[in-house]
Enzyme design. Structure first.
Site, PDB file in Angstrom:
ATOM      1  N   GLU A   1       1.650  -0.521 -35.710  1.00 44.19           N
ATOM      2  CA  GLU A   1       1.698   0.454 -36.807  1.00 44.19           C
ATOM      3  C   GLU A   1       3.031   1.189 -36.875  1.00 44.19           C
ATOM      4  O   GLU A   1       3.217   2.089 -37.680  1.00 44.19           O
ATOM      5  CB  GLU A   1       0.554   1.454 -36.642  1.00 44.19           C
ATOM      6  CG  GLU A   1      -0.805   0.817 -36.785  1.00 44.19           C
ATOM      7  CD  GLU A   1      -1.949   1.823 -36.719  1.00 44.19           C
ATOM      8  OE1 GLU A   1      -1.698   3.047 -36.795  1.00 44.19           O
ATOM      9  OE2 GLU A   1      -3.096   1.383 -36.594  1.00 44.19           O
TER      10      GLU A   1
ATOM     11  N   TYR B   1      -6.132  14.644 -28.701  1.00 46.64           N
ATOM     12  CA  TYR B   1      -7.550  14.906 -28.473  1.00 46.64           C
ATOM     13  C   TYR B   1      -7.860  16.355 -28.840  1.00 46.64           C
ATOM     14  O   TYR B   1      -8.893  16.649 -29.449  1.00 46.64           O
ATOM     15  CB  TYR B   1      -7.924  14.642 -27.011  1.00 46.64           C
ATOM     16  CG  TYR B   1      -7.712  13.201 -26.595  1.00 46.64           C
ATOM     17  CD1 TYR B   1      -8.659  12.230 -26.880  1.00 46.64           C
ATOM     18  CD2 TYR B   1      -6.555  12.817 -25.917  1.00 46.64           C
ATOM     19  CE1 TYR B   1      -8.466  10.910 -26.507  1.00 46.64           C
ATOM     20  CE2 TYR B   1      -6.353  11.497 -25.535  1.00 46.64           C
ATOM     21  CZ  TYR B   1      -7.313  10.546 -25.835  1.00 46.64           C
ATOM     22  OH  TYR B   1      -7.113   9.246 -25.471  1.00 46.64           O
TER      23      TYR B   1
ATOM     24  N   CYS C   1      -9.591   5.012 -33.039  1.00 40.25           N
ATOM     25  CA  CYS C   1      -9.470   5.829 -31.829  1.00 40.25           C
ATOM     26  C   CYS C   1      -8.164   5.537 -31.086  1.00 40.25           C
ATOM     27  O   CYS C   1      -7.714   6.358 -30.285  1.00 40.25           O
ATOM     28  CB  CYS C   1     -10.682   5.654 -30.925  1.00 40.25           C
ATOM     29  SG  CYS C   1     -11.055   3.961 -30.487  1.00 40.25           S
ATOM     30  N   HIS C   2      -7.535   4.401 -31.369  1.00 41.19           N
ATOM     31  CA  HIS C   2      -6.250   4.096 -30.729  1.00 41.19           C
ATOM     32  C   HIS C   2      -5.145   5.051 -31.197  1.00 41.19           C
ATOM     33  O   HIS C   2      -4.111   5.154 -30.554  1.00 41.19           O
ATOM     34  CB  HIS C   2      -5.847   2.634 -30.988  1.00 41.19           C
ATOM     35  CG  HIS C   2      -5.604   2.319 -32.433  1.00 41.19           C
ATOM     36  ND1 HIS C   2      -6.632   2.068 -33.325  1.00 41.19           N
ATOM     37  CD2 HIS C   2      -4.455   2.215 -33.141  1.00 41.19           C
ATOM     38  CE1 HIS C   2      -6.126   1.807 -34.520  1.00 41.19           C
ATOM     39  NE2 HIS C   2      -4.801   1.901 -34.436  1.00 41.19           N
TER      40      HIS C   2
ATOM     41  N   ASN D   1     -16.622   4.699 -28.894  1.00 45.45           N
ATOM     42  CA  ASN D   1     -16.532   4.339 -30.306  1.00 45.45           C
ATOM     43  C   ASN D   1     -17.012   2.902 -30.518  1.00 45.45           C
ATOM     44  O   ASN D   1     -16.381   1.958 -30.049  1.00 45.45           O
ATOM     45  CB  ASN D   1     -15.073   4.489 -30.764  1.00 45.45           C
ATOM     46  CG  ASN D   1     -14.837   4.061 -32.187  1.00 45.45           C
ATOM     47  OD1 ASN D   1     -15.743   3.695 -32.920  1.00 45.45           O
ATOM     48  ND2 ASN D   1     -13.582   4.112 -32.588  1.00 45.45           N
TER      49      ASN D   1
END
Length: 154
Positions: free
Chosen positions: A150, A92, A123-124, A115
């Protein structure tokens, strides 16, 4: 925008809804069930196909037209999020520094929470400076699932 259309799609990873206007995505959310009118078009199917490829690990970059809404601050955050590559994370605080507002890391967290185009605006991929998972509007379990998909493990 009164003419947003919504299309619900079932998926083995997680069901989702695409909100679109004038062939641009304005909303995207993960959802179990959807009891409203679902309006599927070639455009919404195009978006859904890319999401499905992402969930199947066949896509790492989205090529989806977006109509990003929000405050000036939120739009800066969302545009910064679009630059976080698949399988990578930023804190952040790093996002706050990137948008030239280094003390606004909590506000970055709130922008992430609000979001409207989750997943596509990733945003994850934003975590705490301490390498902890942080928060996520769809819950920490979902955030962890997406990061693991991912290849990023906390």
């Amino acid at each position: 925008m009164d003419n947003i259309k919504y299309a619900f799609y079932e998926n083995s990873f997680n069901n989702f809804v695409v909100g679109y206007y004038d062939e641009k995505v304005v909303e995207f959310f993960l959802i179990d069930n959807y009891d409203k009118l679902s309006v599927k078009t070639k455009f919404s199917d195009y978006v859904a196909n890319q999401i499905d490829e992402y969930f199947k690990k066949k896509r790492t970059v989205f090529n989806i037209p977006l109509l990003i809404t929000g405050t000036v601050f939120q739009k800066k955050v969302y545009n910064a999020l679009l630059n976080i590559a698949y399988g990578q994370t930023k804190s952040y605080k790093e996002i706050a520094i990137e948008i030239d507002n280094p003390k606004a890391y909590r506000a970055v967290g709130m922008a992430n929470h609000n979001n409207p185009i989750a997943l596509i605006i990733p945003c994850h991929r934003v975590i705490a400076s301490s390498n902890k998972i942080g928060g996520y509007a769809y819950g920490l379990e979902m955030k962890n699932r997406l990061l693991n998909l991912e290849g990023f493990y906390l």
